[in-house]
Design an enzyme around this catalytic site. Structure first.
Site, PDB file in Angstrom:
ATOM      1  N   GLY A  10      48.114  28.807  45.584  1.00 53.75           N
ATOM      2  CA  GLY A  10      48.164  28.252  44.200  1.00 53.75           C
ATOM      3  C   GLY A  10      48.015  29.360  43.035  1.00 53.75           C
ATOM      4  O   GLY A  10      48.233  29.345  41.990  1.00 53.75           O
ATOM      5  N   HIS A  25      42.153  51.540  47.246  1.00 55.67           N
ATOM      6  CA  HIS A  25      41.374  52.696  46.965  1.00 55.67           C
ATOM      7  C   HIS A  25      40.008  52.036  46.526  1.00 55.67           C
ATOM      8  O   HIS A  25      39.747  51.517  45.649  1.00 55.67           O
ATOM      9  CB  HIS A  25      41.774  53.146  45.579  1.00 55.67           C
ATOM     10  CG  HIS A  25      41.072  54.429  45.161  1.00 55.67           C
ATOM     11  ND1 HIS A  25      40.821  55.440  46.051  1.00 55.67           N
ATOM     12  CD2 HIS A  25      40.451  54.440  44.008  1.00 55.67           C
ATOM     13  CE1 HIS A  25      40.081  56.254  45.294  1.00 55.67           C
ATOM     14  NE2 HIS A  25      39.983  55.926  43.962  1.00 55.67           N
ATOM     15  N   GLU A  73      47.034  47.385  42.952  1.00 50.12           N
ATOM     16  CA  GLU A  73      46.710  47.215  44.209  1.00 50.12           C
ATOM     17  C   GLU A  73      47.345  45.504  44.543  1.00 50.12           C
ATOM     18  O   GLU A  73      47.492  45.197  45.791  1.00 50.12           O
ATOM     19  CB  GLU A  73      45.288  47.197  44.325  1.00 50.12           C
ATOM     20  CG  GLU A  73      44.984  48.670  44.525  1.00 50.12           C
ATOM     21  CD  GLU A  73      44.727  49.308  43.076  1.00 50.12           C
ATOM     22  OE1 GLU A  73      44.797  48.678  42.124  1.00 50.12           O
ATOM     23  OE2 GLU A  73      44.186  50.479  43.179  1.00 50.12           O
ATOM     24  N   GLU A  86      41.896  58.440  49.634  1.00 48.45           N
ATOM     25  CA  GLU A  86      42.728  58.277  50.828  1.00 48.45           C
ATOM     26  C   GLU A  86      43.805  59.501  51.046  1.00 48.45           C
ATOM     27  O   GLU A  86      44.511  59.440  51.971  1.00 48.45           O
ATOM     28  CB  GLU A  86      43.809  56.976  50.813  1.00 48.45           C
ATOM     29  CG  GLU A  86      42.935  55.750  50.627  1.00 48.45           C
ATOM     30  CD  GLU A  86      42.253  55.513  49.049  1.00 48.45           C
ATOM     31  OE1 GLU A  86      43.265  55.486  48.233  1.00 48.45           O
ATOM     32  OE2 GLU A  86      41.404  55.277  48.982  1.00 48.45           O
ATOM     33  N   GLY A 128      45.064  56.956  46.147  1.00 53.78           N
ATOM     34  CA  GLY A 128      43.946  57.299  45.507  1.00 53.78           C
ATOM     35  C   GLY A 128      43.046  58.717  46.277  1.00 53.78           C
ATOM     36  O   GLY A 128      43.557  58.778  47.242  1.00 53.78           O
ATOM     37  N   SER A 129      42.172  58.931  45.633  1.00 55.99           N
ATOM     38  CA  SER A 129      41.500  60.272  45.915  1.00 55.99           C
ATOM     39  C   SER A 129      40.992  60.098  47.289  1.00 55.99           C
ATOM     40  O   SER A 129      40.843  61.066  48.373  1.00 55.99           O
ATOM     41  CB  SER A 129      40.560  60.975  44.834  1.00 55.99           C
ATOM     42  OG  SER A 129      39.519  59.829  44.727  1.00 55.99           O
ATOM     43  N   HIS A 182      45.789  18.066  45.326  1.00 58.91           N
ATOM     44  CA  HIS A 182      45.635  18.955  44.176  1.00 58.91           C
ATOM     45  C   HIS A 182      45.012  18.040  42.924  1.00 58.91           C
ATOM     46  O   HIS A 182      44.475  18.719  42.130  1.00 58.91           O
ATOM     47  CB  HIS A 182      47.212  19.324  43.765  1.00 58.91           C
ATOM     48  CG  HIS A 182      47.178  20.386  42.735  1.00 58.91           C
ATOM     49  ND1 HIS A 182      48.090  20.756  41.888  1.00 58.91           N
ATOM     50  CD2 HIS A 182      46.058  20.997  41.855  1.00 58.91           C
ATOM     51  CE1 HIS A 182      47.834  21.647  40.907  1.00 58.91           C
ATOM     52  NE2 HIS A 182      46.481  21.746  40.943  1.00 58.91           N
TER      53      HIS A 182
END
Length: 526
Positions: free
Chosen positions: A404, A78, A55, A36, A33-34, A285
């Site tokens: 999960g 980002h 991501e 980084e 991204g800009s 669960h």
């Protein structure tokens, strides 16, 4: 080991790369991204940048990479939007106890006073509570020290993700590099309490052991096998364990504990001592009330995670490294016990089916796969078949998500493969699970990861249907997907199989190949 720092006058960027190189973190996972760009323009020699197209895929790849290499992994996101996209995967990394160092770009410091475009308003708050530590350093020159601390916090037990937000203009500033150093994190419980546990084991008439992911994470596999054999104790896998900590073909292996109190009470009843190793007590669960521990039994837990010890609902809990604890317990062993006459668990052949069943697919995979290979699994509706027909018999041989959440295993398998060059990774996936992170196939192709993706396509979220019983559930049918076509569109060789006669030849051919490849197995739900 302590080494001297690097000379004054270096840049933040150079200092950070020196830190990463020192810790062997030369693989960087990211979606550029800009904010980084200054870090990744003209990447230093010896580093590789593994691109993910979303991501959450990036974090899951780093998660699998960290667990497989048994060391920290580095991932860059980002700003706020990228961290937001990745939050599900960050949660999984937290539950997996994966030492992932997450950095995120931030807008330049002079712009932060005016709410600029693509900035993070509260960068250290956003990933909470699913990181162990989060910081945006107050000054540019503090960035290397923050990343150094983050690496140590991530790897100290219990391991887990950490987060550092870094403004765009920090990378080119001058700084002093922190001292390059190591932090060792293995600790043994109080020897007197371990001796007490050993005495209780020696005095037990019928001890039983429950193994969780922490045994494998702490390199305790061999010690767990030796201890079980000394006491001829049945071994169960803890409910929903994300790693294998005991060979599942071993005669003392009893099976997998269900995630409810009633069934755990039924399986562990009749034993007078329960030793839970590297596992919570217990993970549930769904609600089926029972008595834990069962009547007549006492329970002892040994874990390296203080939160799991504090959260245990009963028994004695000791906190410490499993490998060290198991070695100490073996040293106190009293008298040999007669071996059991027959294995505690047998493997039945798959039941006949009209088409390809999940059991048939898993048994065929077991017959063909390399025994020293690694399996990464996320096929919820086929998990019983995985348990019954795909036994894991090596340390570090199995990874699943402890959270999960869906979407972990496909990209995680790519990260695992990149940490084990020359060894095929088998990813066993469901169709629904795959679609959460299908972009990970592009990364596998781009970086030539040696992964065989086997997708068991049953046309929907069958696990959810199973929970509902006979009641109809909306939103569970996704049958008009072709995962093979999606894989081919990303450059991955793929094949779809629906005829049982074609299953074994297709999988045999896939195992003989190298690099990323995919077999979509159409499961006959009838």
């Amino acid at each position: 080991m302590i080494q001297s720092g690097i000379a004054r006058g270096t840049t933040v960027r150079d200092a950070v790369f020196d830190l990463l190189r020192h810790h062997g973190m030369t693989t960087i996972f990211g979606n550029p991204g800009s904010t980084e760009l200054p870090m990744f323009s003209d990447l230093p020699e010896g580093f590789r940048y593994v691109t993910g197209l979303q991501e959450s895929v990036v974090v899951a790849m780093a998660d699998g990479h960290a667990l497989a290499r048994r060391g920290p992994a580095f991932v860059n996101l980002h700003s706020a939007a990228g961290v937001g996209h990745a939050m599900g995967a960050i949660y999984s990394a937290f539950r997996n106890r994966a030492p992932v160092v997450i950095t995120a770009g931030q807008q330049s410091r002079p712009l932060l006073k005016s709410d600029p475009f693509l900035f993070a308003e509260a960068p250290t708050v956003l990933p909470q509570p699913y990181v162990k530590w989060a910081i945006e350093p107050a000054r540019a020159e503090d960035v290397p020290a923050a990343i150094a601390r983050a690496i140590h916090i991530a790897t100290l037990p219990p391991a887990g993700p950490v987060f550092v937000s870094i403004p765009l203009d920090d990378w080119g500033k001058s700084c002093d590099t922190p001292v390059l150093r190591e932090v060792a994190g293995r600790a043994q419980p109080d020897p007197a309490r371990l001796a007490e546990v050993a005495a209780r084991l020696n005095g037990a008439d019928s001890p039983v052991m429950v193994m969780g992911a922490g045994v494998d994470a702490d390199d305790g596999w061999d010690g767990a096998v030796a201890l079980a054999e000394q006491y001829q104790a049945p071994v169960w896998v803890a409910p929903l364990a994300s790693r294998c900590s005991f060979p599942e073909s071993h005669p003392l292996f009893a099976g997998f504990l269900p995630a409810n109190e009633a069934d755990i009470e039924r399986h562990l009843g009749g034993h007078d001592l329960i030793l839970a190793l590297g596992a919570p007590v217990f993970t549930y669960h769904y609600e089926r009330p029972g008595t834990i521990p069962p009547a007549g039994a006492s329970l002892i837990q040994i874990v390296s995670d203080p939160q799991q010890a504090a959260g245990a609902v009963c028994g004695l809990s000791l906190v410490g490294n499993l490998a060290l604890s198991l070695a100490a317990l073996r040293d106190h062993f009293d008298q040999p016990r007669p071996p059991r006459r027959a294995p505690l668990r047998t493997f039945a052949a798959p039941a006949p089916a009209r088409g390809i069943s999940g059991a048939m697919a898993l048994r065929t995979l077991q017959d063909l796969r390399p025994r020293d290979g690694i399996v990464v699994e996320e096929a919820p509706s086929s998990r019983d078949d995985v348990h019954d027909h795909l036994p894991i018999d090596r340390p570090g041989g199995f990874f699943a998500t402890a959270s999960g959440g869906l979407g972990y295993a496909l990209p995680a398998a790519v990260g695992v493969a990149l940490s084990n060059p020359g060894q095929t990774v088998l990813a066993v996936l469901g169709d629904g699970s795959s679609m959460y992170s299908i972009q990970g196939i592009w990364s596998a192709v781009e970086h030539d990861a040696d992964v065989l993706f086997v997708i068991l396509n049953n046309g929907g979220y069958a696990a959810l249907r199973g929970f509902a019983g006979n009641k109809p559930v909306v939103g569970c049918d996704i049958g008009h997907l072709s995962l093979a076509a999606i894989a081919e569109a990303q450059g991955c060789p793929a094949r779809r199989v629906s005829d049982p006669a074609e299953l074994e030849p297709a999988l045999r051919e896939a195992f003989a190949a190298r690099g990323p490849r995919l077999v979509e197995v159409m499961i006959d739900a009838g």
